[in-house]
Design an enzyme around this catalytic site. Structure first.
Site, PDB file in Angstrom:
ATOM      1  N   GLU A   1       0.852  -1.214   0.122  1.00  0.00           N
ATOM      2  CA  GLU A   1       0.045   0.101  -0.136  1.00  0.00           C
ATOM      3  C   GLU A   1       0.889   1.207   0.219  1.00  0.00           C
ATOM      4  OE1 GLU A   1      -2.573  -3.020   2.560  1.00  0.00           O
ATOM      5  OE2 GLU A   1      -0.488  -2.739   1.924  1.00  0.00           O
TER       6      GLU A   1
ATOM      7  N   GLU B   1      -9.740  -4.816   4.324  1.00  0.00           N
ATOM      8  CA  GLU B   1      -9.249  -3.813   3.551  1.00  0.00           C
ATOM      9  C   GLU B   1      -8.264  -4.183   2.713  1.00  0.00           C
ATOM     10  OE1 GLU B   1     -11.186  -0.254   2.580  1.00  0.00           O
ATOM     11  OE2 GLU B   1     -11.887  -1.791   4.211  1.00  0.00           O
TER      12      GLU B   1
ATOM     13  N   TYR C   1       0.655  -6.080  12.764  1.00  0.00           N
ATOM     14  CA  TYR C   1      -0.243  -5.521  12.399  1.00  0.00           C
ATOM     15  C   TYR C   1      -1.413  -4.846  13.542  1.00  0.00           C
ATOM     16  CZ  TYR C   1      -3.682  -4.049   8.876  1.00  0.00           C
ATOM     17  OH  TYR C   1      -4.795  -3.250   7.989  1.00  0.00           O
TER      18      TYR C   1
ATOM     19  N   ASP D   1      -5.840  -7.931   6.281  1.00  0.00           N
ATOM     20  CA  ASP D   1      -7.341  -7.703   6.828  1.00  0.00           C
ATOM     21  C   ASP D   1      -8.036  -7.592   5.721  1.00  0.00           C
ATOM     22  OD1 ASP D   1      -6.586  -5.422   6.154  1.00  0.00           O
ATOM     23  OD2 ASP D   1      -7.084  -4.310   7.865  1.00  0.00           O
TER      24      ASP D   1
ATOM     25  N   HIS E   1      -6.765 -11.636  14.165  1.00  0.00           N
ATOM     26  CA  HIS E   1      -5.218 -11.824  13.814  1.00  0.00           C
ATOM     27  C   HIS E   1      -4.770 -11.978  15.191  1.00  0.00           C
ATOM     28  CE1 HIS E   1      -6.047 -11.127   9.346  1.00  0.00           C
ATOM     29  NE2 HIS E   1      -6.701 -10.067   9.996  1.00  0.00           N
TER      30      HIS E   1
ATOM     31  N   ASP F   1      -2.153  -5.306   3.175  1.00  0.00           N
ATOM     32  CA  ASP F   1      -2.558  -5.784   4.838  1.00  0.00           C
ATOM     33  C   ASP F   1      -3.362  -7.046   4.768  1.00  0.00           C
ATOM     34  OD1 ASP F   1      -0.834  -3.460   5.320  1.00  0.00           O
ATOM     35  OD2 ASP F   1      -2.728  -2.411   5.905  1.00  0.00           O
TER      36      ASP F   1
END
Length: 905
Positions: free
Chosen positions: A7, A84, A296, A82, A343, A80
């Protein structure tokens, strides 16, 4: 070389260092696609197709990735771990397919790692997987739901409640929590109660405090001593009796550590301990994660990887010894209502590195220290305490007092970390230390112990007249005299406290509203849109926030209900787990929601205002306490006050007898100055005209007015109050001073035209128009007082400066707030400058505005470079400035003079 996409540039730089020259690591700069920003971008006919667009900024990112893939069509998506992040990977794949940067049959690898360490990254690259389709479907469902609510409910608000900005699926529910808490506070009726405490002394001369818990053989409840008379009798009963310790009970107690952090608990603790907002907390954690220092930071899991647990236990034993390391590792069970997509917890990537072992900026150092200590403490031995309860009574059992306290026998995890306490958390005497007290000890009362306490109570009017009179009449009486050992203290029940960001996040988590990754943006939204404000660390609803909440709660009750919102979150979690079809969830939601929207089409604004007047009446029309109608107009005495909306947006209180009565005041409760906020107040009479000078308050704020509006004088002279002049400070002289505006300073010495001063929309100014000018020249003044005091010389000078520099006359050059040094890639000085609209980064010809959540002091060089690159990419004129300067060419060798050619004939 395989192309790895992440990202952010900071993350790309770290990962590139781990993978080396065999890989090309590029940044997508977040999402590369978004829904088209207009109605109809989500097809509600059952197919649930969505229309996406690639913003101009992202087109360049997609092109760069596609160009890199031309050499090696091996795409690795490393966004990432997750929902998103999964969505960004899916968008990247779809955008590259549309651009033909990759082919349909070309394999695309998706890798995910919970920490940006060399080991974690290399292991992820070695174990790729496909994009998680259920997780993408959960994202699509959430995006569609938010879009449907925003594009369908917000227009209803705009039409029926002028001045409102928007509504959101979770944002509106969060706002409801803030508004309902404020209404609880306003409706709260405080109840009086008294407590009695005594300062006692052991035979060994050590003092301790005890409170009265029983009187005349009856246990005292909180409200049993309801007034000063009862308290005085209780004080006398304690003072007049000899006291003895009747029991000493000591019990061992164990206190276990808190689990390691997840997103919500990290935000709460950062707020409690540092006053760090949720948005700032997540921004700081993001930088720590991208630098490889923590795992994270968007997670609702509190599990810790076995190898991390082993590292933590080793660090504990190494630093604090075997006694602080429990025999078995601690395990924690997640209590979150919707603990899906979980997580690992938020923890340091290297447990052996304490804060001082890393080079970090101030905010990162604070947060890393918090995470490191909490993680280690979560695996440490329990703290051991001894809690002691001492009972003291008289021989006849008429009075009984109790003292409690505790002693820490072994500090355990508390040696490293103790969890912060919310401001509204109950406190007690359990943490007090008690001296050595034995059963049968005489408990002697300590004369004069409460001398200062009693004096403060009297000074602050916190004790009754009866008790003060008793002291004055019988100064030798020890009941409550300054020499007393026993104190009766008045208290009142307190309303529930306003939410802080920490307690609001905690409440949302308890109710199952929203997701950990969205809390920061939700809180920012309700503040940025003017629905709530932060004062200190507390959240207060603004009037517009109240209106929106009342409207939604009455006409869209289901969609701002806590249970419905939490239930929808659970359904979305089932989608992400692969247990539900996201289109079925959308079908059910849209069927009922569209019907609710349709029902409001016939709703008249007057109906809405009547309902709001009814619900908010205790707030905007509070009882005056004299039996009169709180809604009766104070001006005409006939019309009833009600909330109204202005065409320009916003709300105000007006008289129902309009236009005969033009009384108005700002929306909200009556103010403390005068009888009512905005009430008219006559300042005096202007001697020449005989007209009254009034201070009034309209929908645009307070103003002074000369005379009343009549048929002959339809527009009486008015002048608004400067923002720095509070209405209560306005007297006749100040009112007349304002009514002299605009003020003529004199005539310009060059052209004889008048120079005037006035207060305008943008502050005080001086104005002059030459005969040849198409428009007057307006020059800002630095101080409102100058409007009344500026002389001719100063006025001419200010106007000359303005004409010489019309775009910024009189404005000082931008001030440098911080030097950032040379640009690490392209050279050239970087600095944070003070701008008219906020701080910005200046580099070469690029000016990049700082985000609101980043202060000049907290800005890192890496962030500055990223902001400069993003700004340069937006402006074609500035793109060249962001590129690396080309190498200087060597001067060409000097050529011999050529002979002039002769044309052939």
């Amino acid at each position: 070389m395989p192309v790895v996409v992440v990202e952010s540039p900071a993350k790309a730089k770290t990962i590139n260092g781990y993978l080396g020259k065999d890989y090309t690591v590029l940044a997508s700069y977040g999402h590369v696609r978004d829904l088209v920003g207009k109605d109809g971008s989500v097809d509600t006919d059952g197919s649930w197709d969505m229309t996406w667009e690639v913003p101009a900024d992202s087109k360049k990112r997609i092109k760069d990735i596609a160009d890199a893939l031309a050499d090696d069509p091996n795409l690795i998506l490393a966004t990432d771990p997750d929902r998103e992040g999964e969505a960004i990977s899916w968008h990247l794949q779809e955008a590259l397919l549309a651009r033909r940067g990759i082919k349909k049959d070309m394999p695309v690898s998706r890798v995910a790692f919970n920490a940006i360490t060399k080991k974690a990254v290399q292991e992820a690259i070695a174990n790729p997987r496909d994009i998680d389709t259920p997780l993408v479907h959960a994202y699509l469902a959430r995006r569609a739901l938010d879009y449907l609510v925003g594009f369908n409910l917000s227009p209803v608000l705009w039409r029926k409640l002028p001045g409102s900005k928007s509504a959101g699926r979770v944002q509106s529910v969060c706002l409801r929590l803030v508004v309902e808490r404020e209404m609880e506070i306003e409706a709260f009726d405080a109840r009086e109660y008294w407590s009695v405490r005594a300062m006692l002394e052991t035979p060994r001369g050590q003092q301790f405090e005890a409170r009265l818990v029983a009187l005349a053989g009856k246990k005292l409840d909180r409200f049993d001593l309801a007034d000063a008379t009862q308290a005085e009798l209780a004080v006398q009963a304690v003072e007049s009796r000899d006291l003895t310790v009747t029991s000493v009970e000591a019990k061992p107690a164990t206190r276990n550590p808190s689990p390691p952090f997840m997103t919500s608990t990290l935000q709460q603790e950062a707020s409690r301990k540092f006053g760090m907002g949720a948005k700032a907390c997540m921004s700081t954690a993001q930088r720590l994660y991208e630098a490889g220092h923590i795992t994270y930071m968007r997670t609702d899991g509190i599990d810790m990887a076995p190898e991390a647990v082993a590292e933590a236990r080793a660090a504990i034993q190494d630093r604090y010894g075997k006694a602080y390391t429990p025999a078995e590792p601690r395990t924690y069970k997640n209590k979150a209502k919707n603990a899906q997509e979980a997580h690992e917890c938020i923890r340091p990537t290297d447990m052996s590195k304490a804060t001082d072992d890393l080079r970090l900026e101030k905010d990162q150092k604070q947060l890393y220290d918090l995470i490191w200590k909490r993680t280690l403490a979560s695996q440490m031995a329990a703290a051991k305490m001894e809690r002691t309860t001492v009972t003291i009574a008289d021989a006849g059992g008429q009075v009984e007092l109790r003292a409690t306290g505790q002693v820490v026998v072994f500090d355990g995890f508390m040696k490293v970390y103790t969890e912060g306490r919310d401001d509204d958390a109950p406190t007690g005497d359990d943490d007090k230390r008690l001296p050595a007290i034995h059963d049968g000890d005489i408990a002697k009362k300590v004369a004069g112990a409460y001398k200062d306490d009693f004096a403060k109570l009297v000074e602050n009017d916190k004790t009754s007249d009866a008790l003060v009179d008793a002291v004055d009449a019988q100064p030798s009486n020890a009941r409550l005299a300054p020499s007393a050992a026993v104190l009766g203290q008045q208290s009142f029940t307190q309303p529930p406290p306003r939410y802080t960001e920490a307690t609001l996040v905690k409440k949302m988590e308890e109710l199952g509203i929203g997701r950990p990754s969205t809390y920061a943006s939700i809180l920012s939204t309700i503040v940025d849109r003017g629905y709530a404000r932060k004062e200190g660390n507390r959240l207060f609803p603004e009037d517009q926030g109240r209106l929106v909440t009342v409207f939604l709660s009455n006409y869209f009750r289901r969609y701002v209900s806590y249970d419905f919102t939490a239930g929808l979150e659970e359904e979305l979690d089932e989608v992400s787990a692969g247990g539900k079809n996201y289109k079925d969830v959308l079908d059910r939601f849209w069927r009922d929601f569209s019907a609710a929207i349709g029902e409001t089409s016939e709703l008249r604004i007057t109906e809405v205002l009547d309902k709001i007047n009814e619900v908010l009446s205790p707030h905007i029309f509070p009882d005056k306490g004299d039996g009169s109608d709180p809604r009766l107009c104070p001006k005409c005495g006939e019309g009833r006050l009600s909330m109204r909306t202005a065409r320009s947006g916003g709300a105000f209180i007006g008289c129902g007898n309009y236009p005969e009565c033009r009384y108005t005041r700002p929306f909200g409760p009556p103010g403390m100055e005068g009888e009512n906020q905005g009430d008219e107040r006559m300042l005096g009479v202007e001697p020449e005209s005989g007209m009254e000078v009034w201070l009034k308050s309209g929908r645009f704020g307070p103003y002074v007015q000369l005379g009343e509006a009549t048929e002959e004088n339809k527009k009486p002279k008015r002048s608004s109050l400067p923002k720095t002049w509070p209405p209560e400070s306005i007297d006749f002289d100040k009112g007349m001073q304002l009514l002299t505006l605009p003020r003529e300073v004199g005539t310009h010495p060059e052209d004889g035209e008048p120079i005037t001063t006035n207060l305008g929309r943008y502050g005080p100014y001086v104005m002059h128009k030459r005969p040849e000018d198409a428009k007057p020249v307006y020059a800002n003044l630095s101080d409102e007082e100058e409007v009344f005091t500026i002389g001719m010389n100063r006025a001419v000078e200010v106007l000359a400066d303005k004409r010489a520099n019309p775009r910024g006359a009189g404005r000082a050059a931008a001030k440098a707030l911080r030097d950032l040094g040379e640009h690490p890639e392209n050279g050239g000085a970087m600095a944070v400058m003070e701008g008219r609209f906020g701080p910005y980064i200046k580099w070469e010809k690029v000016n990049a505005t700082l985000p609101k959540d980043v202060s000049p002091e907290e800005l890192t060089v890496a962030q500055a470079v990223e902001l400069i690159a993003a700004k340069a990419a937006k402006s074609p004129k500035k793109k060249a400035a962001a590129k690396k300067p080309a190498a200087k060419k060597k001067p060409a060798a000097k050529k011999a003079t050529a002979k002039k050619a002769v044309p052939k004939t």
